[in-house]
Design an enzyme around this catalytic site. Structure first.
Site: not given
Ligand code: PEP
Ligand code: MG
Length: 759
Positions: A679, A366, A632, A608
């Site tokens: 996304c 992240h 993911d 995901e």
């Protein structure tokens, strides 16, 4: 067996404490002679790459003067054979082997029993350890011992080698060439700036060196810190007197006395006077003293090493409290650290932060995604990053190749200045696309949205022509607080983004914490956090958190009517049903409270988790839209931790299996007439854009910095050719081949500059 583990641990620990690589190698050589009852031990390391050459770096039992004078190419001599084959050789008559070379002046008389093992890290041979004796063949245990030791040492050697080149304080650096470190590409782009190592002050090992010209202020703050800790300890002893037995209280007093012992203070003063700042001087003194205790045979005394380190941490905490407000961020700050967090990034003023360089993590961590969102390069997972020695040094960060240059010379600097210039030109050229639609050459219109969550300021997204927010990661406002944000606080955050985008859609994702997104005030301890309590699993278990968030979202939507809600980590259609019940309940309660109709926003599911791919029909029937989270999905399909630098090389969303799964999702969505978008990071990768368009995807959401590049790619290809390319890609055997194929396609349109430095 247990004695082998004990011996291994003790060697590895001692190596870990070595001040430099030479000390570490000498130590290994002498410990091996002792532990294996040998006569000689030599350690060669690869010093140059092209061609790889091994140089004798340490020897025990032979003439020490030969160190540095003996060289072997791969394949040359027994050492070279071990390196070339990357496997051990165990001989009882080494001198009769056809490849044996006797080193002149080595002093080797007759040590025919020979064992050589390679030191290998990440498939690369770093060196060879050879041990010799006059008789008694080395048995299987010896071989296993040496092999295990070499494997464990490989990382320490890599690390020590890197650190050793950066002794800045009290030594002059001999090596004036830039030091290159390799990691993985975290966020694209390049930057030249100054390293700032953030230290939150509890961990002695991660305190960086920092030069001080004037010792006085550091000596003063060190003395103050010692004084404060001393007083705290005496206070503690007093306070505990009623609750603890006398001997336990005496411990605090003993600690206080230890702290005032002249040598701890004098040694630190000396180090500060030699030019290192107080925290690092204290770090070295503590380590030295702890080490002396550790060496003692008496178990009680050896245990005192822990006391010294504990004291070390207490003083450090006080010291860092004094130092931290004074961080003066340079205009071009490169944030450097072992483990950089979202909050670390938030500490640096955004206009100063130009790059991120981290020992841990990978391109889909992240922190890397945040860097991408800020449009700055990041290099992650640099295993041998000399963090402690980097503060204040000039650094070039190349987020395309995943490498960085520390203390670069003028040649490299001007090379990168040229690249930066070229990149700026590319960006300038792209600006003319800002108000153009993204349309393939055969007229398929693609909608481009931005991923958001970090920036309070949404102007860059609007300025780059985004058609809305495709993913707003709400966890970020949760992470930078020290408690859950209230409904009111959330309302203002969501209201701000919904209003800013006017009639353009904004997809707010419900809280997706867990995995590598911790909340300091809601600690979760799990062995496998990515397979654990994450995303929707947490919020369904804590409906009060979910309901508060959804209330804030729906209230913020009043009059805007552009809200869509996205649910993360859906692994089962049942989770969706439960979430929908809660969302509808919130809507109904709000209607009752307000006495008016409250529109129900569109609700979507992130796809995901692999199970969601196989439940795609059930899921599509429950929601208004789906959004593919490639980050993911890739991690779970390939069983590759997205945050682990050791496996970063094999983490690729372009893996044919991941592409096939995405194709199935798109087909499922089409069967059910459900709109589908992407996304994850793949949506902003020019190569990913080619693959996704080939599947027929028409909505992409990405970091704002990728938007114009993606548009350029879209406007240069036809859907037809991308369908053909996808079919070719799907028939390839691995991610590397797919990447090559798409890179060729990009190059064929002269667009290679979008994914790498230099045109
Ligand atoms: C993803 O997994 O692709 C995604 C967009 O979500 P995140 O990166 O926040 O986990
Ligand atoms: Mg995700």
């Amino acid at each position: 067996m247990s004695s082998m583990i004990h011996r291994l641990q003790s060697i590895v620990q001692e190596v870990g404490r070595s001040p430099d690589i030479q000390h570490a190698l000498d130590l290994i050589a002498s410990r091996l002679i002792h532990d294996l009852h040998a006569n000689a031990c030599t350690i060669f390391l690869v010093t140059t790459e092209d061609p790889p050459t091994l140089v004798l770096k340490a020897c025990q039992g032979l003439n020490p003067e030969i160190v540095g004078t003996v060289e072997r190419r791969f394949g040359q001599g027994l050492i070279g054979i071990v390196a070339k084959r990357a496997e051990p050789i165990n001989l009882i008559r080494a001198s009769e082997h056809k490849d044996f070379i006797l080193v002149p002046n080595s002093g080797e008389t007759d040590y025919p029993v020979y064992i050589g093992v390679p030191i290998v890290s990440h498939r690369k041979v770093l060196g060879v350890i050879a041990v010799q004796r006059s008789d008694h063949a080395f048995n299987e245990d010896d071989e296993a011992f040496l092999t295990t030791l070499a494997a464990q040492l490989a990382t320490s050697i890599e690390h020590a080698e890197s650190q050793g080149r950066f002794k800045l304080i009290g030594e002059t650096r001999e090596d004036k060439t830039a030091h290159i470190v390799k990691g993985v590409a975290g966020s694209p782009g390049m930057a030249i700036g100054r390293a700032i190592v953030l230290n939150r002050g509890v961990n002695l090992e991660s305190v960086p060196d920092k030069k001080v010209d004037n010792a006085e202020p550091d000596i003063q703050s060190f003395n103050d810190a010692i004084g404060k800790v001393h007083d705290d300890l005496i206070d503690q002893a007093e306070r505990m007197r009623d609750v603890l037995p006398e001997e336990e209280c005496a411990l605090f007093v003993a600690y206080a006395q230890m702290l005032n012992s002249g040598s701890l203070i004098d040694d630190t003063h000396r180090r500060i006077t030699e030019g290192n700042w107080a925290p690092a001087s204290w770090r070295d003194t503590v380590e030295e003293h702890a080490h002396v205790f550790e060496q003692m045979d008496d178990e009680y005394l050896a245990e005192r090493a822990n006391d010294v380190r504990d004291l070390g941490r207490r003083v450090l905490r006080k010291l860092m409290l004094e130092q931290s407000p004074y961080i003066d961020f340079p205009d071009r700050t490169v944030l450097v650290g072992d483990e950089i967090s979202a909050t670390d990034m938030a500490d640096v003023p955004t206009d100063c932060l130009c790059a991120v360089l981290s020992s841990h993590g990978s391109g889909s961590s992240h922190v890397a995604i945040l860097a991408h969102a800020l449009g700055i390069p990041a290099v992650m997972g640099v295993a041998n990053l000399p963090v402690k020695q980097m503060d204040g040094l000039e650094v070039i960060v190349d987020g395309y190749s995943g490498s960085a240059y520390i203390d670069p010379g003028n040649d490299l600097l001007s090379e990168y200045e040229t690249y930066l210039q070229e990149e700026a030109e590319i960006e300038q050229d792209l600006l003319c696309l800002k108000d153009e639609p993204a349309v393939t050459t055969d007229n398929h219109r693609i909608a481009l949205y931005v991923n958001s969550g970090l920036m309070a300021d949404h102007t860059p997204s609007l300025r780059s022509g985004a058609e809305g927010v495709g993913l707003y990661r709400t966890e970020i406002p949760f992470q930078i607080r020290d408690r859950f944000p209230s409904e009111e606080e959330q309302y203002f955050i969501y209201r701000n983004v919904l209003k800013t985008f006017g009639k353009k859609p904004v997809v707010l994702r419900t809280l997706d914490v867990g995995g590598d997104k911790p909340l300091s005030y809601f600690p979760i301890k799990e062995a496998n956090p990515f397979l654990g309590w994450r995303g929707i699993r947490i919020t369904l278990d804590h409906p009060e958190i979910f309901i508060t968030q959804v209330r804030a979202m729906i209230r913020a939507n009043s009059g805007c009517d552009n809200l869509q809600i996205l649910l993360p980590m859906i692994s089962d259609a049942g989770e969706l049903e439960e979430s929908l019940i809660l969302i509808r309940r919130v809507r109904q309660e709000l209607e009752e409270e307000l006495g008016q109709i409250v529109p129900l926003p569109h609700v979507g599911a992130m796809i995901e988790v692999p199970s969601a791919v196989y439940q795609i029909d059930d899921i599509c029937q429950l929601v208004d839209f789906i959004s593919i989270g490639t980050n993911d999905l890739t991690q779970y399909l390939l069983a590759v931790d997205r945050n682990n630098e050791n496996v970063a090389e094999i983490y690729s969303s372009l893996h044919p299996a991941v592409l096939k799964a995405m194709q199935q999702i798109v087909e499922g969505a089409a069967r059910n007439d459900t709109p589908v978008s992407v996304c994850g990071e793949l949506a902003g990768d020019p190569l990913g854009v080619l693959a996704l368009l080939g599947m027929g995807i028409e909505v992409l959401s990405m970091s704002v910095g990728s938007l114009l590049k993606a548009k350029k790619v879209i406007n240069s290809f036809s859907r037809k050719e991308l369908e053909c390319l996808l079919n070719q890609a799907l028939s390839l055997r691995g991610a590397r081949l797919v990447r090559e194929r798409y890179t060729q396609a990009l190059d064929s349109k002269n667009l290679g500059g979008l994914i790498r430095a230099g045109k």
